[in-house]
Write an enzyme that holds these catalytic residues in place. Structure first.
Site, short mmCIF file in Angstrom:
data_model
loop_
_atom_site.label_atom_id
_atom_site.label_comp_id
_atom_site.label_asym_id
_atom_site.label_seq_id
_atom_site.Cartn_x
_atom_site.Cartn_y
_atom_site.Cartn_z
N SER A 31 0.25 5.17 10.21
CA SER A 31 0.83 5.90 9.06
C SER A 31 2.07 6.71 9.42
O SER A 31 2.00 7.59 10.28
CB SER A 31 -0.18 6.91 8.51
OG SER A 31 -1.32 6.25 8.07
N HIS A 62 2.92 1.90 4.54
CA HIS A 62 2.76 0.79 5.49
C HIS A 62 3.61 -0.38 4.99
O HIS A 62 3.37 -0.91 3.91
CB HIS A 62 1.29 0.35 5.56
CG HIS A 62 0.39 1.40 6.13
ND1 HIS A 62 0.02 1.43 7.45
CD2 HIS A 62 -0.19 2.47 5.56
CE1 HIS A 62 -0.76 2.48 7.64
NE2 HIS A 62 -0.90 3.12 6.52
N HIS A 84 -5.99 -2.27 6.80
CA HIS A 84 -7.21 -1.47 6.95
C HIS A 84 -8.41 -2.17 6.32
O HIS A 84 -8.28 -2.82 5.29
CB HIS A 84 -7.03 -0.11 6.26
CG HIS A 84 -5.93 0.71 6.85
ND1 HIS A 84 -4.61 0.56 6.47
CD2 HIS A 84 -5.94 1.66 7.81
CE1 HIS A 84 -3.87 1.40 7.15
NE2 HIS A 84 -4.64 2.09 7.97
N TYR A 86 -10.68 -0.73 4.72
CA TYR A 86 -10.97 -0.16 3.40
C TYR A 86 -10.13 -0.78 2.29
O TYR A 86 -10.41 -0.59 1.11
CB TYR A 86 -10.80 1.37 3.39
CG TYR A 86 -9.41 1.87 3.70
CD1 TYR A 86 -8.36 1.74 2.79
CD2 TYR A 86 -9.14 2.50 4.90
CE1 TYR A 86 -7.10 2.19 3.08
CE2 TYR A 86 -7.88 2.97 5.20
CZ TYR A 86 -6.86 2.81 4.29
OH TYR A 86 -5.59 3.26 4.59
N GLU A 87 -9.10 -1.52 2.66
CA GLU A 87 -8.28 -2.19 1.64
C GLU A 87 -9.01 -3.41 1.07
O GLU A 87 -8.56 -4.00 0.10
CB GLU A 87 -6.95 -2.62 2.23
CG GLU A 87 -6.03 -1.45 2.59
CD GLU A 87 -4.75 -1.91 3.26
OE1 GLU A 87 -3.81 -2.28 2.55
OE2 GLU A 87 -4.70 -1.91 4.51
N ALA A 114 -3.05 7.78 12.73
CA ALA A 114 -3.27 9.15 12.29
C ALA A 114 -4.77 9.40 12.36
O ALA A 114 -5.56 8.48 12.14
CB ALA A 114 -2.78 9.30 10.86
N MET A 212 -9.60 5.89 10.23
CA MET A 212 -10.05 4.71 9.46
C MET A 212 -9.39 3.42 9.96
O MET A 212 -9.27 2.45 9.21
CB MET A 212 -9.71 4.90 7.98
CG MET A 212 -10.25 6.18 7.36
SD MET A 212 -9.66 6.36 5.67
CE MET A 212 -10.03 8.08 5.34
N SER A 213 -8.95 3.44 11.20
CA SER A 213 -8.26 2.23 11.71
C SER A 213 -8.57 2.09 13.21
O SER A 213 -9.58 2.60 13.69
CB SER A 213 -6.75 2.36 11.50
OG SER A 213 -6.24 3.42 12.27
N ASN A 236 -4.39 16.35 10.59
CA ASN A 236 -5.12 17.39 9.84
C ASN A 236 -6.38 17.71 10.61
O ASN A 236 -6.83 16.90 11.43
CB ASN A 236 -5.49 16.87 8.44
CG ASN A 236 -6.31 15.58 8.53
OD1 ASN A 236 -5.76 14.51 8.77
ND2 ASN A 236 -7.62 15.70 8.38
N HIS A 248 -3.94 12.38 1.29
CA HIS A 248 -3.14 11.40 2.05
C HIS A 248 -1.68 11.85 2.20
O HIS A 248 -1.07 11.63 3.24
CB HIS A 248 -3.22 10.04 1.34
CG HIS A 248 -2.52 8.94 2.06
ND1 HIS A 248 -2.88 8.54 3.33
CD2 HIS A 248 -1.47 8.15 1.72
CE1 HIS A 248 -2.08 7.55 3.72
NE2 HIS A 248 -1.21 7.30 2.76
N1 HPA Z 1 -10.44 11.39 8.38
C1 HPA Z 1 -10.32 10.06 8.49
N2 HPA Z 1 -9.17 9.45 8.70
C2 HPA Z 1 -8.08 10.21 8.83
C3 HPA Z 1 -8.13 11.59 8.73
C4 HPA Z 1 -9.37 12.22 8.49
O1 HPA Z 1 -9.50 13.46 8.40
N3 HPA Z 1 -6.85 12.05 8.91
C5 HPA Z 1 -6.08 10.96 9.11
N4 HPA Z 1 -6.81 9.84 9.06
#
Ligand code: HPA
Length: 273
Positions: A31, A62, A84, A86-87, A114, A212-213, A236, A248
């Site tokens: 990301s 992306h 991903h 989740y997509e 990320a 998530m990747s 974060n 996001h």
């Molecule tokens: N959780 C899951 N995936 C993420 C996060 C998070 O807090 N931040 C960036 N990708």
């Protein structure tokens, strides 16, 4: 339906026909980190949609391009825009680009992403070298028929992340005065961010960052025999670690704000490989 191996071979031959010098290093850019691909010299840019059997990325931030060329004295192939789970892609689709890279003979793969910080000593903007991971996705990209030409049926996962590349990454961090952290990345499918209770559990299980990747691609890369380095940008603090609600846009914003530092770091690593 075409077999997975045949699909990989078709993409591989398409790339071979379009690339002059074969890359040795693969880069998967997460990301907001696609800027690195823009610095590749004499780039050959191939849209995913033109590469046979390549799935197409749908997430904002992306791009969906494969960029090949010179970078810090090496030849690299960068995936600008990752896929991903989740997509809605299957695990085979998510890991397809990595399979193609490995089949082209790329022996070293650097994966960036990320992630949310679980370790309380982290702050947003930190970079974390992935020492190990926990696959909490309740799926595995290696399920299904095993093609021995891709890798063994039961691959060892005790040394997923190259010790040599971790040492190198730490040396480069020292040289460039980058305060880099090290830790365990846990993969959850998303797309919802985690609950505070889940983050508490993941911390107890030994995770330092959540994302998530990364893990699916890395598992396929290990299976393919590639040497791997994974680095996450802590965009974060994970849910419940700080009181702030997650979104996001903020992830992208923080990723963008550290893009320069992150790029300089990856460049330094590639230069010294
Ligand atoms: N959780 C899951 N995936 C993420 C996060 C998070 O807090 N931040 C960036 N990708």
């Amino acid at each position: 339906m075409k077999g997975y191996f045949k699909k990989i071979s078709e993409a591989k031959y398409y790339l071979k026909n379009n690339i002059k010098i074969m890359p040795t290093i693969g880069l998967i850019l997460g990301s907001g980190l696609g800027i690195l691909a823009d610095e590749i010299e004499k780039p050959i840019v191939l849209d995913y949609e033109h590469i046979p059997n390549f799935p197409i990325s749908t997430v904002e931030g992306h791009a969906g391009q494969l960029v090949v060329g010179g970078f810090m004295g090496k030849q690299v192939m960068a995936l600008k825009g990752r896929l991903h789970y989740y997509e809605g892609y299957t695990m085979n689709q998510v890991t397809f680009p990595v399979r193609v890279m490995a089949n082209l003979g790329i022996g070293q793969i650097i994966v960036t992403s990320a992630a949310g910080g679980i370790n309380k000593s982290f702050v947003p903007g930190d970079l974390m070298i992935i020492r190990d991971h926990i696959n909490f996705g309740f799926n595995n990209p290696l399920i299904g028929a095993n093609y021995n030409s891709l890798g063994v049926r039961f691959p060892d996962m005790s040394r997923v992340y190259s010790r040599g590349l971790i040492i190198l990454a730490k040396k480069v961090a020292k040289k460039y005065n980058i305060d880099v952290k090290e830790g365990v990345y846990v993969f959850l499918t998303g797309p919802a961010y985690e609950t505070p209770a889940e983050i508490k559990m993941l911390g107890i299980l030994g995770a330092d960052a959540v994302g998530m990747s990364t893990v699916p691609e890395i598992m396929a890369a290990v299976h393919s025999g590639a040497e791997i380095l994974g680095i996450s940008c802590i965009t974060n603090m994970a849910a419940g670690i700080s009181d702030k609600p997650l979104n996001h846009d903020e992830v992208i914003e923080v990723a963008k704000s550290v893009e320069e530092k992150f790029s300089a770091y990856i460049k330094g690593i590639i230069e010294n490989i």
